[in-house]
Structure formats: structure tokens, C-alpha cells
Design a protein around this motif. Structure first.
Motif, PDB file in Angstrom:
ATOM      1  N   LYS A   1      -8.111  20.557   1.058  1.00  0.00           N
ATOM      2  CA  LYS A   1      -8.018  20.252   2.493  1.00  0.00           C
ATOM      3  C   LYS A   1      -8.479  18.817   2.692  1.00  0.00           C
ATOM      4  CE  LYS A   1      -8.981  24.957   3.932  1.00  0.00           C
ATOM      5  NZ  LYS A   1      -9.924  25.477   2.942  1.00  0.00           N
ATOM      6  N   LEU A   2      -7.556  17.895   2.586  1.00  0.00           N
ATOM      7  CA  LEU A   2      -7.905  16.491   2.754  1.00  0.00           C
ATOM      8  C   LEU A   2      -7.582  16.076   4.198  1.00  0.00           C
ATOM      9  CD1 LEU A   2      -6.289  15.230  -0.569  1.00  0.00           C
ATOM     10  CD2 LEU A   2      -8.729  15.438  -0.119  1.00  0.00           C
ATOM     11  N   PRO A   3      -8.298  15.062   4.713  1.00  0.00           N
ATOM     12  CA  PRO A   3      -7.954  14.572   6.061  1.00  0.00           C
ATOM     13  C   PRO A   3      -6.490  14.148   6.111  1.00  0.00           C
ATOM     14  CG  PRO A   3      -9.981  13.544   5.259  1.00  0.00           C
ATOM     15  CD  PRO A   3      -9.425  14.332   4.124  1.00  0.00           C
ATOM     16  N   LYS A   4      -5.912  14.254   7.310  1.00  0.00           N
ATOM     17  CA  LYS A   4      -4.493  13.910   7.487  1.00  0.00           C
ATOM     18  C   LYS A   4      -4.215  12.465   7.102  1.00  0.00           C
ATOM     19  CE  LYS A   4      -3.069  17.012  11.178  1.00  0.00           C
ATOM     20  NZ  LYS A   4      -2.663  17.133  12.574  1.00  0.00           N
ATOM     21  N   GLY A   5      -3.021  12.238   6.635  1.00  0.00           N
ATOM     22  CA  GLY A   5      -2.640  10.852   6.341  1.00  0.00           C
ATOM     23  C   GLY A   5      -1.686  10.774   5.179  1.00  0.00           C
ATOM     24  N   VAL A   6      -1.298   9.555   4.842  1.00  0.00           N
ATOM     25  CA  VAL A   6      -0.453   9.326   3.672  1.00  0.00           C
ATOM     26  C   VAL A   6      -1.372   8.949   2.517  1.00  0.00           C
ATOM     27  CG1 VAL A   6       1.431   7.968   2.696  1.00  0.00           C
ATOM     28  CG2 VAL A   6       1.449   8.580   5.128  1.00  0.00           C
ATOM     29  N   TYR A   7      -1.170   9.602   1.375  1.00  0.00           N
ATOM     30  CA  TYR A   7      -2.063   9.421   0.228  1.00  0.00           C
ATOM     31  C   TYR A   7      -1.334   8.837  -0.965  1.00  0.00           C
ATOM     32  CZ  TYR A   7      -5.875  12.092   2.315  1.00  0.00           C
ATOM     33  OH  TYR A   7      -6.916  12.510   3.102  1.00  0.00           O
ATOM     34  N   ARG A   8      -2.110   8.274  -1.872  1.00  0.00           N
ATOM     35  CA  ARG A   8      -1.605   7.887  -3.171  1.00  0.00           C
ATOM     36  C   ARG A   8      -2.760   7.980  -4.157  1.00  0.00           C
ATOM     37  NH1 ARG A   8       1.033   2.963  -3.001  1.00  0.00           N
ATOM     38  NH2 ARG A   8       1.094   3.182  -5.255  1.00  0.00           N
ATOM     39  N   ASN A   9      -2.443   8.024  -5.424  1.00  0.00           N
ATOM     40  CA  ASN A   9      -3.485   7.939  -6.443  1.00  0.00           C
ATOM     41  C   ASN A   9      -3.792   6.474  -6.679  1.00  0.00           C
ATOM     42  OD1 ASN A   9      -4.410  10.371  -7.273  1.00  0.00           O
ATOM     43  ND2 ASN A   9      -2.861  10.676  -8.851  1.00  0.00           N
TER      44      ASN A   9
ATOM     45  N   LEU B   1       0.824  -1.212   0.000  1.00  0.00           N
ATOM     46  CA  LEU B   1       0.000   0.000   0.000  1.00  0.00           C
ATOM     47  C   LEU B   1       0.856   1.260   0.000  1.00  0.00           C
ATOM     48  CD1 LEU B   1      -2.912  -0.884   2.495  1.00  0.00           C
ATOM     49  CD2 LEU B   1      -2.667  -1.474   0.090  1.00  0.00           C
ATOM     50  N   LYS B   2       2.026   1.156   0.626  1.00  0.00           N
ATOM     51  CA  LYS B   2       2.886   2.344   0.733  1.00  0.00           C
ATOM     52  C   LYS B   2       3.972   2.395  -0.337  1.00  0.00           C
ATOM     53  CE  LYS B   2       1.710   3.031   5.488  1.00  0.00           C
ATOM     54  NZ  LYS B   2       1.848   2.479   6.833  1.00  0.00           N
ATOM     55  N   SER B   3       3.950   1.436  -1.270  1.00  0.00           N
ATOM     56  CA  SER B   3       4.980   1.423  -2.308  1.00  0.00           C
ATOM     57  C   SER B   3       4.670   2.486  -3.372  1.00  0.00           C
ATOM     58  CB  SER B   3       5.042   0.038  -2.954  1.00  0.00           C
ATOM     59  OG  SER B   3       3.812  -0.234  -3.603  1.00  0.00           O
ATOM     60  N   GLY B   4       5.683   2.883  -4.133  1.00  0.00           N
ATOM     61  CA  GLY B   4       5.461   3.833  -5.231  1.00  0.00           C
ATOM     62  C   GLY B   4       5.264   5.256  -4.730  1.00  0.00           C
ATOM     63  N   SER B   5       4.612   6.086  -5.557  1.00  0.00           N
ATOM     64  CA  SER B   5       4.452   7.505  -5.232  1.00  0.00           C
ATOM     65  C   SER B   5       3.371   7.726  -4.185  1.00  0.00           C
ATOM     66  CB  SER B   5       4.026   8.290  -6.471  1.00  0.00           C
ATOM     67  OG  SER B   5       5.010   8.244  -7.428  1.00  0.00           O
ATOM     68  N   THR B   6       3.741   8.282  -3.074  1.00  0.00           N
ATOM     69  CA  THR B   6       2.753   8.653  -2.048  1.00  0.00           C
ATOM     70  C   THR B   6       3.080  10.058  -1.574  1.00  0.00           C
ATOM     71  OG1 THR B   6       4.108   7.826  -0.241  1.00  0.00           O
ATOM     72  CG2 THR B   6       2.572   6.263  -1.230  1.00  0.00           C
ATOM     73  N   TRP B   7       2.157  10.706  -0.898  1.00  0.00           N
ATOM     74  CA  TRP B   7       2.430  12.016  -0.306  1.00  0.00           C
ATOM     75  C   TRP B   7       1.680  12.142   0.997  1.00  0.00           C
ATOM     76  CZ3 TRP B   7      -0.889  11.123  -4.278  1.00  0.00           C
ATOM     77  CH2 TRP B   7      -2.193  11.620  -4.169  1.00  0.00           C
ATOM     78  N   LYS B   8       2.173  13.054   1.820  1.00  0.00           N
ATOM     79  CA  LYS B   8       1.624  13.190   3.158  1.00  0.00           C
ATOM     80  C   LYS B   8       0.778  14.445   3.237  1.00  0.00           C
ATOM     81  CE  LYS B   8       3.217  12.350   7.772  1.00  0.00           C
ATOM     82  NZ  LYS B   8       4.332  12.233   8.689  1.00  0.00           N
ATOM     83  N   VAL B   9      -0.352  14.352   3.881  1.00  0.00           N
ATOM     84  CA  VAL B   9      -1.202  15.519   4.114  1.00  0.00           C
ATOM     85  C   VAL B   9      -1.260  15.731   5.618  1.00  0.00           C
ATOM     86  CG1 VAL B   9      -3.541  16.445   3.958  1.00  0.00           C
ATOM     87  CG2 VAL B   9      -2.585  15.171   2.025  1.00  0.00           C
ATOM     88  N   GLY B  10      -1.045  16.970   6.073  1.00  0.00           N
ATOM     89  CA  GLY B  10      -1.161  17.308   7.489  1.00  0.00           C
ATOM     90  C   GLY B  10       0.048  16.930   8.312  1.00  0.00           C
TER      91      GLY B  10
END
Lengths: 339, 614
Positions: free
Chosen positions: B229-237, A330-339
Motif C-alpha cells: 500500500k504505497l501512497p498514490k502517484g507514479v513510481y519507478r525503481n 523523471l518519467k522516462s523508462g519503466s514507471t507504474w501508477k499506484v492509486g
């Protein structure tokens, strides 16, 4: 061979509590008892057997075995058996099928199972007729056969099981007769030990709709002269008096009488393990009256099984991958962090 | 020149990249989306490509498009009309003329607007004029000649040079949206690891496009879209197909089982099989079968041995699998069947979207053959519903059909990656050997679920199959036994409702109009409903994900609205189903079967119409 049965089963350990409902006199009864005998003599724990079937008279078989069993849908037994074996290669998987189930509605699945070489044992009951639907012609019915759906005789060429198996890159093909329990038991044991798809064609009698279909070769009076039971490493000899044999004459097989200028050492020696399918194809294709019909293990060439190749790939890819669990993925490849 | 470009701050923008199927528009769109996602925008994408792999060059049939909707606020759909269209040839204008916002921007490759191409696209002379697009901001760019010029020192083959045209166009769009090159550069470096020339060529083309746009800056406004403004966390497409595959992997891990997929390639579902075929490292057995039937039957065989078994398909494949689903109902084995719906019947519109397989999923089998039916709403929640489908299949020993569609399957959106601890543990009802003989159809009293006895376990030998059985597994044609078993199987499925959540209302709990959707058209409907709510209407929305059984609070919820409108891309299948299940309500319908989703405006117009009545 007493030592081979360390688990000490007897055939009746494989009998379920279900009442056997085949017609009295049906060839299936003999197949059932040969299989139960073979299993009792093999060194495989009972809980590891799975019997899978499609639809047809013979496909009721799993209900009569006190093993794991899955009665599937018409024609699809090979696919279910493939799933069982691939998902758990530790199981001993047997497919019970008939000429209609395996070669008509299930023809596609049958050739692909054989091509993949999944380690399953396919017992194909060939009575050249549809029994459960009460007497219509099948893909193995002799051309011209008069049945309910061919009242003026069929106009189709039949399949030959052995030719189809070898044509689909099959590596194991054997043939037996329902009533010959001794030979059948030997073949089932051999097939169980063989790694790969083993197809065993049983020439089986339908007492109601196609009675005596194989009688011209299996009858007590004629069988020795009209069949040839093959044994690996032994000459291809047959006849009531062991006085006939097979030789290669140019590019064709030829039946010869011993004594007529031929001696036993001139005969072909059966090599079931030969990988080149040429001679096996010729033997499997032999028809009476030109030739004797071959029985026994005709072809048993070695090859890699599908499920082992799959396991090997999973092992080697897993070893070299950085992904060891779902969280890693799930965490492989392109990811980004929000907050 | 010299004039500063106007910068417009926008909540959201829709961009459509369009060209020949060989022009690389899917990649261009994907690179733009990923860059936007990394910047922090919310987004939703949709690739719209022809079923033909290489339709004749320059024809409308061969146009391949990729639409991306980026926003500072929540984005729920790939968008209706484009603010920016990138057209690589005249056919791309033809295919998209109806989908450009008045006053939008059109960038096109003027080198490709030759007499021949213009004619091929069905125009006489000037596509822009003939489509009456003069009100748009038109930016003709000599893309082809510019890349030739920019790359002339690299001594590449002419074909390789032309392949960078899409990156020139992307560079122009990056300038419009003030995006950075970093992610795209890294992509080139990874993708063409062993071809430094190609990496260089793409980087040069990208920058050439950017600087060209900068040079002609006066011609178009620049857009500024702040991060969402997305909820906190780690995101991916993530796309729907990938999310489905990963949801199954997560479920297998949570159940402690190995995953088996038996499938046959079919558009637009193939991505699920492809994704799982990659995952040998997680022990997945992926079996590409000889046909659809072999796909599901092999999965059933695997299920019999105690694996999490799944099969993926689209409408025509679901038809082929019908008999085997019936077998799974009778054998009471867990299996998930994913149907990525497309336009039907028959081969229909393989790459287009429709919701017309609902009744097939619910009823398309012989006999009384109940299964659980679920439908996912967005590309990212495909993960959740794949997990749910597997959970229900395993804990209730039943086939589950999960419906998605081509838009969810290939569309993408940002997804907050869950921690594995957030997901529930799945507990399949494994049988253990006891003192008494094993009875395959003995059930637990609460859920009516039979237990799962795995081959290889001593003492649990048993037979199952498609014939009607008694509790013992004995074949039985007894009239009373058959009726008992039919009713028990139906009741078992109804009792799944005990483990599914209530429907949630989007908006007030009561009002003048409840807009009802199901599955993958959620984004369009919610966007329309939110706009109506902003306009002051008492309109709320529910989207059904649990189709059979239905959630428990449907009656209560429906009774609190004056009117109900059911929106679906078929002729009214869900509306008909609701009429059968909840006859006490009157349902109005909006339906569309054009292989395209609703536009937000279509839904709003229908709502206005209903709200105006009386």
C-alpha cells in the motif's frame, strides 16, 4: 593597429588598485606590463577576461589585473581554467603559472589541458628555480645547479617546456624573454586570438635566487647572436648582422653562416601552422651554444578546441533527444501508477 | 506430482541470486525486482559483487550476488537472511551459507556441482550437508543441460546457450512467486533488438525454467505477496547514484543554472558521473578529469562562472580533494561534493559499505574550514538530499559534502516521482552592478552570505583565491582581520541551521531508549525499532540527515529519553561528534566494521541489553 582596439582601452585600465609586491628588478614586472599592453590592444571586452593562477611568485599576477581573477592552489591552475572555459566558452581565459607550479606539482594537469586543447592561454614563467619558497631547484633547473635542496648540485635532467608541450600533442607553443616587452606583447595578442591551448614560455629572471639564469642568451651584447626570433613565412635568420641562419642537414638542424656557400633562399622558412610537429620540436629543443634559442611563435597548428566539441555534442544530442526538461527524464523508462 | 503446491501468503520475502561474476546475476536480480515493482510490491535491492571484474571462475572470491527484498508492507532494507537462494555453483553456497533463513529454499544448478567445482569452493563432497543446510528445501535443477536441450534447435554457439542459464533460473523463481513474463520479454526485445535469435533463446530459457519448476512443483511452497500500500502517484525503481544525479539536475533547473560535473571514476561513485554524462540533452557539461583534484578544481572553475558545480567521489578521492575543498571554503563558492563511502582506510574495501568518512567530511582539511555536511538515508531519498545539498550550496555560497554509501549507491527501491512544482525554487545571491565598487566579501546581514559576481558582467571585476582577504578582496595578513574572517565563515555555516528542518522522531516523543542513526543505515535501524515497538518497548528512533550544522531541536529531543544508543558502521565517529556538540547526554554505541550493514537482530539484541540494565 588603431582599428583593432574599438573598445579603446589603455594598459592602465587593466591595473588593479593592489600594490605590486614582487621584488624590485624581478622579471615579472615586465610580463605584467606586456600583458596589460596586449589586452589594451585586443578587441575583447574587459569583463570577459579571467586570470587564473596556481601558487608561486608569478601566481600573484591576477591580483594586479583589474579583471576577473581566481588565485587557486598549487599546481591546479590548469584545472580551474579548464572549468572556467568549458563552463563559459565566451570568456578569454589566461593561466599564470611557473616552472614549479606547472611542471612539478601541476605536471599532470598541464599535459592534460594541452592534450584536450582547451582554449586557454598559459603564460609559464620559467626562472628555473623556486622563488616563493626561497631558492630550491625546479623541474627546469639545469643539471648540476646548486640550490638549498641540491647543495651538491642536482642530479636530475630538466624538462624542456616546448618538448613537453609538443609531446603532449600541443598545438601552440611560443617563447619570449621577460624584458622583451615588444615581442611578448605581440605573442600575447597572437595567443589570445588562437583557438586552443596556447603555451607561452617566458624566460624570466629571478633577481634574488637565480639571477642571470638566462643572461647568456638574453644579455644585450649577445642576444642577437644567441637567439632566433621566428616569424611565420619568413626565413630562419639571426645574428647581429643577420648573417646566420638554419638549414636542414639530413635529419638535423644546422647553423650556417650566410656567404659560406649559403644564401638566404637556402634557409628554412618558418611555418608555424604546419600540423606535423617534427620541425617544431627540433626548433623548440634548440639550446645555446650549439644553436640559437628560438623565440616567437614556434607552433600554432589549427585544431578543434575541447569546449567547442563539448558544446557541439550538447547541441546535437539535445536536438535528437525526447528529453527536453527534468520532468521528461523523471518519467522516462519503466514507471507504474499506484492509486 | 499431481499434488497442488502449497501457497504461502507472506508479508515479505528475501531472494538472493548468486553465481560467478560472469553468470549474469545482477541482471537476473534487476529483472526480478523490476517485475516485482511493476506488480506493485515495495522493495529494496542490493547488488553485492567482488571488486575484481572477473575473479577466477568457480571461486568464492568471484561470487557475485544480488539480493532483493519484496513486500506487501513497507520495505526498508534489502533484508538480512534470504528465504530463497539461487546458487549457480558450489562457491555461491559457500559465500551465502550464513545468510539463508532456516527452512528457506535453495535452488542450485546441479550440473555445476562437479567434483572440481565442489573442491574449488572448499568442500569435500556435498556442500549442502557440509554447511548443515539439510533443514532447507533443496531444489537441485539441471540448469545447464536443460538450456542445452531447450535451445538445441536454434543452432546457437555453445557460449550463447550457456549465457541463458540465468534466465532458466529466473524462470524457476517466477514460478515460485507467480510472476508474469511480460516485462522481461520486453526487456529482451529492446536489449537484443538486432539479434532475434538471442531474444528467442532468452524467452525459451525463461519459460523452460518456469515449466520445469511447475513440473516439480511438489518440492517447494509457492509464495504469494500482495501489492504494497504505497501512497498514490507514479513510481519507478531508482538507485542512489541515479537519484543523486537526477537531484542535481532538478536543482539546476530550479535555480535556472546549467549543471557542471567534474569527476574521476571511482567505485562505487562512478554511476553518478556516468548518469550525468548521458544527460547532454539537458545541457550537462560532464568533465572526466585526469584525477580527483582536477575533478573538483574544474568544478570550482565552473562555479566561479555561475554554474551549479558538483563533483562525485568515494573516500580516497575525498582525501585528494581536501585542499580544493579548503579553497572553496576560502573562496566561498558553491559546490557539492558527493562522497559515496566505502570500506577504508586507503583502498580498503571498494565494493563494501562503511560510514567511516564522517570525520574526514567534517574536519579533514587544514585550518578552520567549516563546510555543510549532509547524509542521505535511502536510495530514493538521495534525490531529495542531492537537491538539498545543491540548494544550500547555492543559497549559502558554500561547499556542501553529501555522504552516501555503496549500499545506497547501488541499491534500488521504488520512488514516487515528484512533480517539479513540488520542489522549491532556488535563489542564488547573484551580484548586480551598482554605483559603488563591488566588494567580493561583503555579506548579507542575515545569512552572512557573500554575493556571486559572474565573469562577463561589466563592473563586477574582482579577484578571489586561497589567501586570506579583507572584505574588499585585498590579500591581508592582519591578525584581527584573519580572526574576523575565520569566525565569520564559521558563523555563516552555523546559520544554515535556519533553513533546515527539525529532526523527526519515529515513534513516541519520549521513552526509555532513543536509537540514533545517521545517513544510509536508516532502513536497518528503523526496521529493528519498529519490531521493538511492536513488542511493547518504549523505543523511538531518529535518523540524522543534517550533520553540520545539526538541527535545532536535538537537545530538546534527546532530553526526553532515558537512554541514547548511536548505531553506525565505524568505531563511533558520530557518537564522538554528538559528545562534543551535546556534552550533557550520555551516549551508548553499537558499531560494526565488517563492510556489511547491521542485521536487524544485532540492533535489537543491543537494545534489549540496554533496556535490561538497572
Amino acid at each position: 593597429m588603431a582599428e583593432e582596439n574599438k573598445l579603446k582601452y589603455s594598459p592602465k585600465d587593466f591595473k588593479s588598485d593592489q600594490e605590486v609586491r614582487w621584488c624590485p628588478g624581478c622579471g615579472n614586472h615586465a610580463v605584467l606590463s606586456a600583458v596589460q599592453r596586449a589586452l589594451a590592444e585586443l578587441d575583447i571586452p574587459k569583463e570577459n577576461y579571467v586570470f587564473v593562477s596556481g601558487i608561486g611568485c608569478s601566481s600573484r599576477f591576477p591580483y594586479y589585473m583589474d579583471t576577473y581573477g581566481f588565485h587557486g592552489i598549487h599546481g591546479r591552475a590548469s584545472t580551474i581554467a579548464t572549468g572556467v572555459k568549458t563552463a563559459n566558452p565566451g570568456l578569454s581565459v589566461w593561466q599564470i603559472t611557473g616552472d614549479g607550479d606547472a611542471l612539478a606539482i601541476g605536471g599532470n594537469h598541464f599535459i592534460h589541458a594541452v592534450r584536450r586543447n582547451v582554449d586557454i592561454n598559459i603564460i609559464l614563467f620559467n626562472n628555473e628555480i623556486y622563488g616563493l619558497t626561497k631558492g630550491q631547484y625546479s623541474p627546469t633547473s639545469e643539471k648540476g645547479l646548486v640550490t638549498r635542496t641540491s647543495p651538491y648540485g642536482t642530479v636530475e635532467e630538466p624538462f624542456s617546456v616546448g618538448e613537453l608541450v609538443i609531446g603532449a600533442k600541443g598545438k601552440y607553443f611560443a617563447r619570449t624573454i621577460d624584458a622583451n616587452v615588444t615581442l611578448s606583447t605581440q605573442i600575447y595578442k597572437d595567443a589570445a586570438r588562437y583557438k586552443g591551448t596556447s603555451v607561452i614560455e617566458v624566460l624570466q629572471n629571478c633577481v634574488i635566487f637565480n639571477d642571470g639564469v638566462h643572461e647568456n642568451i638574453s644579455g644585450r651584447e649577445v642576444r642577437d647572436d644567441r637567439t632566433l626570433t621566428l616569424r611565420h613565412g619568413e626565413p630562419m635568420i639571426f645574428g647581429k648582422n643577420n648573417d646566420k641562419g638554419l638549414v636542414l642537414d639530413g635529419l638535423k638542424l644546422k647553423v650556417v653562416n650566410l656567404g659560406d656557400g649559403y644564401r638566404e633562399k637556402d634557409l628554412l622558412i618558418h611555418d608555424a601552422y604546419e600540423t606535423n610537429p617534427g620541425i617544431h620540436y627540433m626548433i623548440a629543443s634548440m639550446r645555446y651554444p650549439e644553436y640559437p634559442v628560438a623565440l616567437g611563435v614556434i607552433r600554432a597548428a589549427a585544431g578543434q578546441t575541447y569546449e567547442m566539441a563539448v558544446e557541439e555534442q550538447i547541441r546535437s544530442v539535445g536536438k535528437n533527444s525526447e528529453i527536453k526538461c527534468v520532468a521528461d527524464l523523471l518519467k522516462s523508462g519503466s514507471t507504474w501508477k499506484v492509486g | 506430482m499431481g499434488k497442488k503446491p502449497q501457497i504461502i501468503e507472506r508479508e515479505e520475502v528475501v531472494i538472493r541470486f548468486s553465481g560467478d561474476s560472469g553468470d549474469g546475476m545482477q541482471l537476473t536480480g534487476t529483472l526480478f525486482s523490476d517485475t516485482a515493482a511493476l506488480f506493485g510490491n515495495d522493495l529494496s535491492t542490493f547488488p553485492d559483487y567482488p571488486a575484481e571484474i572477473r575473479a577466477p571462475q568457480g571461486t568464492v572470491g568471484g561470487v557475485s550476488g544480488f539480493q532483493v527484498h519484496v513486500g506487501h508492507k513497507e520495505v526498508n532494507t534489502p533484508g538480512d537472511l534470504a528465504d530463497v537462494l539461487v546458487a549457480m555453483n558450489p562457491a555461491a553456497i559457500k559465500a551465502n551459507a550464513g545468510w539463508i533463513k532456516p527452512g528457506g529454499t535453495i535452488i542450485y544448478d546441479e550440473n555445476n556441482f562437479t567434483e572440481k567445482n565442489i573442491e574449488k569452493a572448499g568442500y569435500e563432497k556435498d556442500p549442502i550437508k557440509e554447511e548443515k543446510l539439510d533443514n532447507c528445501i533443496i531444489i537441485p535443477a539441471p540448469v545447464t543441460s536443460m538450456v542445452r536441450e531447450a535451445l538445441k534447435d536454434l543452432n546457437l554457439e555453445p557460449k550463447a546457450v550457456l549465457r541463458t542459464k540465468n534466465m532458466f533460473a529466473l524462470g524457476m523463481v517466477y514460478w515460485l512467486f507467480n510472476r508474469k513474463f511480460k516485462y522481461t520479454d520486453e526487456y529482451f526485445e529492446k536489449k537484443f533488438k538486432n539479434k532475434p535469435d538471442i531474444v528467442k533463446a532468452n524467452k525459451i530459457a525463461l519459460r523452460a525454467g518456469y515449466y520445469y519448476a511447475e513440473t516439480i512443483e511438489a518440492l517447494s511452497p509457492k509464495y504469494k505477496i500482495l501489492p504494497a500500500k504505497l501512497p498514490k502517484g507514479v513510481y519507478r525503481n531508482i538507485s542512489g547514484n541515479t537519484a543523486i544525479a537526477w537531484g542535481f539536475l532538478a536543482a539546476a533547473e530550479k535555480a535556472g543554472l546549467k549543471l557542471f560535473i567534474g569527476s574521476y571514476p571511482i567505485t562505487p561513485a562512478t554511476g553518478i558521473l556516468e548518469e550525468l554524462a548521458l544527460r547532454k540533452d539537458l545541457g550537462v557539461i560532464s568533465f572526466q578529469a585526469e584525477d580527483e583534484i582536477a575533478g573538483i578544481c574544474s568544478a570550482l572553475g565552473a562555479s566561479f562562472t555561475g554554474r551549479l558545480a558538483v563533483t562525485s567521489t568515494s573516500g580516497p578521492g575525498l582525501s585528494l580533494k581536501s585542499e580544493a575543498i579548503g579553497l572553496a571554503v576560502m573562496a566561498e563558492l558553491p559546490i557539492v561534493i558527493v562522497d559515496v563511502q566505502r570500506g577504508g582506510p586507503s583502498t580498503g574495501l571498494p565494493t563494501k559499505t562503511e560510514q567511516a568518512d564522517l570525520l574526514q567530511a567534517l574536519y579533514g582539511r587544514n585550518g578552520e574550514s567549516p563546510v555543510v555536511v549532509l547524509a542521505a538515508s535511502t536510495p530514493a531519498d538521495c534525490f531529495h538530499f542531492a537537491f538539498e545539498a545543491a540548494r544550500i550550496a547555492l543559497e549559502h555560497m558554500t561547499p556542501v559534502i553529501l555522504l552516501t554509501d555503496g549500499y545506497l549507491a547501488n541499491g534500488t527501491e521504488p520512488w514516487r516521482i515528484p512533480e517539479m512544482d513540488e520542489l522549491p525554487v532556488i535563489n542564488p545571491p547573484f551580484a548586480t552592478p551598482g554605483d559603488t565598487p563591488f566588494l567580493p566579501y561583503k555579506r548579507d546581514e542575515q545569512k552572512l552570505v557573500r554575493s556571486w559576481a559572474l565573469p562577463g558582467t561589466p563592473g563586477l571585476e574582482h579577484r578571489i583565491g586561497g589567501l586570506e582577504k579583507t572584505i574588499k578582496g585585498t590579500v591581508s595578513y592582519t591578525p584581527d582581520n584573519h580572526e574576523l574572517m575565520v569566525k565569520t565563515r564559521a558563523e555563516k555555516i552555523m546559520r544554515v541551521s535556519g533553513s533546515i528542518p527539525d529532526l523527526k522522531v519515529q515513534g513516541d516523543e519520549s521513552g526509555d531508549l532513543l536509537v540514533v542513526g545517521w545517513g544510509g543505515k536508516y532502513g536497518y535501524i528503523i526496521t529493528a525499532v519498529r519490531e521493538l515497538q511492536m513488542e511493547g518497548y518504549k523505543v523511538s528512533m531518529v535518523n540524522f540527515n543534517y550533520i553540520n550544522p545539526l538541527p535545532g531541536n536535538v537537545r530538546d529531543l534527546f532530553s526526553r529519553f532515558k537512554k541514547i544508543l548511536v548505531c553506525e558502521l565505524n568505531l563511533g565517529q558520530f557518537a564522538g561528534y554528538l559528545r562534543m556538540k551535546h556534552q550533557e547526554f550520555e551516549y551508548q554505541q553499537i558499531n560494526k566494521v565488517q563492510g556489511q550493514p547491521f542485521t536487524i537482530n544485532e540492533i535489537k539484541q543491543k537494545c534489549y541489553e540496554i533496556l535490561k540494565e538497572e
